[in-house]
Design an enzyme around this catalytic site. Structure first.
Site, short mmCIF file in Angstrom:
data_model
loop_
_atom_site.label_atom_id
_atom_site.label_comp_id
_atom_site.label_asym_id
_atom_site.label_seq_id
_atom_site.Cartn_x
_atom_site.Cartn_y
_atom_site.Cartn_z
N ASP A 282 0.84 -1.30 0.03
CA ASP A 282 -0.09 -0.15 -0.05
C ASP A 282 0.84 1.26 0.04
O ASP A 282 1.88 1.51 0.78
CB ASP A 282 -0.85 -0.02 0.99
CG ASP A 282 -1.80 1.09 1.19
OD1 ASP A 282 -2.83 1.06 0.61
OD2 ASP A 282 -1.72 2.00 2.11
N ASN B 126 -2.13 13.25 -3.31
CA ASN B 126 -3.11 13.71 -4.33
C ASN B 126 -3.79 15.11 -4.19
O ASN B 126 -3.97 16.12 -4.73
CB ASN B 126 -4.39 12.70 -4.46
CG ASN B 126 -4.25 11.61 -5.52
OD1 ASN B 126 -3.52 11.86 -6.46
ND2 ASN B 126 -5.13 10.87 -5.47
N HIS C 100 -4.16 15.05 -8.98
CA HIS C 100 -4.32 13.72 -9.29
C HIS C 100 -3.16 13.25 -10.21
O HIS C 100 -2.89 12.18 -10.32
CB HIS C 100 -5.78 13.43 -9.66
CG HIS C 100 -6.70 13.66 -8.75
ND1 HIS C 100 -7.03 12.46 -7.96
CD2 HIS C 100 -7.61 14.45 -8.30
CE1 HIS C 100 -8.08 12.60 -6.98
NE2 HIS C 100 -8.30 13.82 -7.42
N ASP D 74 -0.84 10.05 -10.14
CA ASP D 74 -0.80 9.18 -11.14
C ASP D 74 0.75 8.90 -11.47
O ASP D 74 1.21 7.85 -11.76
CB ASP D 74 -1.48 9.62 -12.50
CG ASP D 74 -2.95 9.52 -12.28
OD1 ASP D 74 -3.46 8.99 -11.25
OD2 ASP D 74 -3.84 10.17 -13.32
N GLU E 35 -4.17 2.79 -4.94
CA GLU E 35 -2.98 2.52 -4.37
C GLU E 35 -2.25 1.41 -3.84
O GLU E 35 -1.22 1.17 -3.18
CB GLU E 35 -2.43 3.72 -3.37
CG GLU E 35 -3.21 3.57 -2.04
CD GLU E 35 -4.55 3.94 -2.12
OE1 GLU E 35 -5.10 4.25 -0.96
OE2 GLU E 35 -5.38 4.29 -3.13
#
Length: 302
Positions: free
Chosen positions: A179, A187, A192, A196, A222
């Site tokens: 994780d 974010n 975002h 990414d 994630e």
């Protein structure tokens, strides 16, 4: 007799002086086997000159880790234009268009070859345009578009096969559930697109750090998963710690920013972990991940 090549997935272009009956020619055409059903569905294998083995053994040129497939199940032999398939004394037999093989048989365009109870292959000729199109279609079905890792659907299919293989042969199988720590905060702070970029970067770091035979997949959001064949729990935990340190030391550069990330990892593995199904093994790794996060993140737990 020619020796089997190390892999059917090489860059050798195999020419034929004339096509097999019914073969459509668009440019230069090559003979292929495409997996229609089974955990390897969608994969396309270019048939090389000479002799190749289909089966569960690691040495097989077309390896199919399916229940009911023998270690050396069948052979494929290409001699110029002609391609032949033969059974190698498999337990469940090899079938072409529903008929069990009793000896070598020449393949015709569109023939379907059944290997074991699940896997069916289709024999056909394709040119390079066909091949590239097929590869793109397979990639879109099996790969996560952002990270280019395997997607969850493919992961669960493969994990089922790996679990059956481990159970049948009494070998180890470990699972790392990973994780991205504090991903929401990244974010929210940087947007975002930055998130990414960080996920894609993390995926590349993980992919480079494991063996070719290990399966690295994006599980969702994630979270990532790594499947380690024939690796017991303690070595898997050690790998998890190495990955944790590697990610912690990595700088993610995005539009002038230098971002840093950490990961939490949960590890489960048979035979140490008592798991008989894919769901039980995934749940055990997920519970270990929860313990790692609950203990403060940026750590490995089992």
């Amino acid at each position: 007799m020619a020796q089997p090549p190390e892999s059917w997935e090489d860059d050798t272009f195999l020419t034929a002086e004339r096509p097999l009956p019914g073969a459509a020619q668009i440019g230069e055409s090559h003979a292929y086997l495409t997996v229609l059903t089974g955990t390897m569905a969608g994969h396309m294998y270019k048939i090389p000159e000479g002799y190749s083995v289909i089966g569960r053994t690691q040495a097989a040129q077309l390896r199919i880790a399916e229940e009911g497939v023998s270690r050396r199940h069948a052979s494929v032999r290409r001699e110029g234009n002609a391609v032949f398939v033969d059974d190698l004394g498999s337990v469940n037999g090899t079938y072409v268009n529903g008929e069990r093989l009793a000896g070598a048989r020449g393949l015709e365009e569109g023939d379907k070859i059944q290997i074991g109870p699940v896997t069916v292959l289709r024999f056909a000729h394709h040119d390079e345009i066909d091949e590239r199109f097929h590869q793109r279609m397979v990639a879109s079905a099996l790969r996560d578009p952002l990270t280019r890792l395997f997607n969850k659907r493919y992961l669960l299919d493969r994990l089922d096969g790996e679990l059956r293989f481990a159970d049948r042969h009494g070998t180890a199988l470990s699972l790392l559930m990973i994780d991205f720590d504090h991903f929401k905060e990244l974010n929210d702070l940087h947007g975002h697109l930055a998130g990414d970029a960080a996920l894609a970067h993390l995926a590349a770091v993980l992919q480079r750090a494991v063996r070719n035979e290990d399966i690295v997949a994006r599980f969702g959001g994630e979270e990532f998963v790594i499947v380690l064949r024939a690796i017991e729990l303690e070595p898997a935990v050690a790998l998890g710690e190495r990955l944790r340190r590697l990610v912690e030391a990595t700088v993610i550069r995005y539009r002038g920013l230098e971002l840093r990330a950490t990961i939490s990892i949960g590890v489960a593995g048979i035979p140490t972990t008592r798991a008989e199904t894919v769901e039980q093994l995934v749940e055990a790794a997920d519970q270990a991940l929860y313990r790692a996060k609950h203990a403060g993140r940026n750590r490995v737990a089992r």
